[in-house]
Design a protein around this motif. Structure first.
Motif, PDB file in Angstrom:
ATOM      1  N   ASN A   6     -59.147  96.823 -54.271  1.00 17.53           N
ATOM      2  CA  ASN A   6     -59.681  96.773 -55.504  1.00 17.53           C
ATOM      3  C   ASN A   6     -59.344  95.600 -56.406  1.00 17.53           C
ATOM      4  OD1 ASN A   6     -61.634  98.800 -55.402  1.00 17.53           O
ATOM      5  ND2 ASN A   6     -59.965 100.094 -55.158  1.00 17.53           N
ATOM      6  N   ILE A   7     -57.921  95.479 -56.312  1.00 22.66           N
ATOM      7  CA  ILE A   7     -57.195  94.378 -57.193  1.00 22.66           C
ATOM      8  C   ILE A   7     -57.813  92.879 -56.654  1.00 22.66           C
ATOM      9  CG2 ILE A   7     -55.217  93.160 -57.838  1.00 22.66           C
ATOM     10  CD1 ILE A   7     -53.778  95.763 -57.713  1.00 22.66           C
ATOM     11  N   ALA A   8     -57.643  92.855 -55.228  1.00 18.74           N
ATOM     12  CA  ALA A   8     -58.269  91.751 -54.616  1.00 18.74           C
ATOM     13  C   ALA A   8     -59.759  91.272 -54.931  1.00 18.74           C
ATOM     14  CB  ALA A   8     -57.951  91.663 -53.214  1.00 18.74           C
ATOM     15  N   ASP A   9     -60.517  92.254 -55.000  1.00 18.44           N
ATOM     16  CA  ASP A   9     -61.828  92.048 -55.219  1.00 18.44           C
ATOM     17  C   ASP A   9     -62.169  91.724 -56.584  1.00 18.44           C
ATOM     18  OD1 ASP A   9     -62.645  92.902 -52.632  1.00 18.44           O
ATOM     19  OD2 ASP A   9     -63.078  94.782 -53.070  1.00 18.44           O
ATOM     20  N   PHE A  10     -61.167  92.433 -57.695  1.00 15.12           N
ATOM     21  CA  PHE A  10     -61.309  92.100 -59.153  1.00 15.12           C
ATOM     22  C   PHE A  10     -61.065  90.626 -59.265  1.00 15.12           C
ATOM     23  CE2 PHE A  10     -59.438  91.611 -63.258  1.00 15.12           C
ATOM     24  CZ  PHE A  10     -60.165  92.059 -63.970  1.00 15.12           C
ATOM     25  N   VAL A  11     -59.956  90.114 -58.534  1.00 16.18           N
ATOM     26  CA  VAL A  11     -59.354  88.792 -58.742  1.00 16.18           C
ATOM     27  C   VAL A  11     -60.325  87.715 -58.294  1.00 16.18           C
ATOM     28  CG1 VAL A  11     -57.683  87.239 -58.245  1.00 16.18           C
ATOM     29  CG2 VAL A  11     -56.813  89.337 -59.076  1.00 16.18           C
ATOM     30  N   ASP A  12     -61.217  88.157 -57.192  1.00 17.27           N
ATOM     31  CA  ASP A  12     -61.952  87.234 -56.540  1.00 17.27           C
ATOM     32  C   ASP A  12     -63.308  87.138 -57.334  1.00 17.27           C
ATOM     33  OD1 ASP A  12     -61.084  86.455 -54.225  1.00 17.27           O
ATOM     34  OD2 ASP A  12     -61.816  88.035 -52.881  1.00 17.27           O
ATOM     35  N   SER A  13     -63.705  88.417 -58.099  1.00 16.34           N
ATOM     36  CA  SER A  13     -64.737  88.231 -59.121  1.00 16.34           C
ATOM     37  C   SER A  13     -64.515  87.212 -60.226  1.00 16.34           C
ATOM     38  CB  SER A  13     -65.252  89.551 -59.411  1.00 16.34           C
ATOM     39  OG  SER A  13     -64.337  90.039 -60.411  1.00 16.34           O
ATOM     40  N   LYS A  14     -63.249  87.081 -60.668  1.00 16.41           N
ATOM     41  CA  LYS A  14     -63.054  86.240 -61.901  1.00 16.41           C
ATOM     42  C   LYS A  14     -62.383  85.029 -61.505  1.00 16.41           C
ATOM     43  CE  LYS A  14     -63.563  89.913 -64.415  1.00 16.41           C
ATOM     44  NZ  LYS A  14     -64.836  90.262 -65.088  1.00 16.41           N
ATOM     45  N   THR A  15     -62.060  84.494 -60.371  1.00 13.77           N
ATOM     46  CA  THR A  15     -61.515  83.460 -60.020  1.00 13.77           C
ATOM     47  C   THR A  15     -62.205  82.729 -58.959  1.00 13.77           C
ATOM     48  OG1 THR A  15     -59.780  84.158 -58.388  1.00 13.77           O
ATOM     49  CG2 THR A  15     -59.361  84.075 -60.807  1.00 13.77           C
TER      50      THR A  15
END
Length: 128
Positions: A6-15
């Motif tokens: 979930n953290i990886a997905d969040f970071v991918d969505s923002k960067t």
């Protein structure tokens, strides 16, 4: 709840990352890779009678690149995205606090000129 994914997905969505973020291990011998993994720490999860829970997760991002600047800069981008007082978009949590615990640091340089950097974080969450 798989917090790392979930953290990886969040970071991918923002960067915009130079490589896909993989979970727990570098998948191969590529010179351009990024992973997120759990840090060795005591698991802290409290579950309550109403079904809610709160907990902590220590984790780190590791980058690998032939460019020392690229590897370090990618971690700085992640650090800026995750260094927020409150997040609510990760894993359906009601309240999440994430903070860096270690700045990007050089872990190794291979004979082939591949640099590996790491940056550590701590995530606190509450989920109803």
């Amino acid at each position: 709840m798989d917090l790392l994914a979930n953290i990886a997905d969040f970071v991918d969505s923002k960067t915009s990352s130079y490589a896909a973020i993989k979970i727990n291990a570098f998948p191969g011998d590529s010179t351009e890779e990024i992973i997120i993994s759990a840090e060795p720490s005591e698991a802290v999860v409290k579950r309550f009678l109403d079904g809610s829970e709160e907990g902590e997760q220590a984790f780190s991002f590791r980058t690998r690149s032939t460019s020392q600047q690229t590897a370090r800069d990618q971690l700085e981008v992640y650090r800026n995205v995750l260094d927020l007082a409150e997040l609510t978009e990760i894993a359906g949590a009601v309240s999440i606090k994430c903070e860096p615990t270690a700045s990007p640091v050089l872990v190794s340089k291979s004979e082939g000129g591949v640099y590996e950097y790491s940056a550590s974080f701590r995530l606190e969450y509450f989920r109803a």
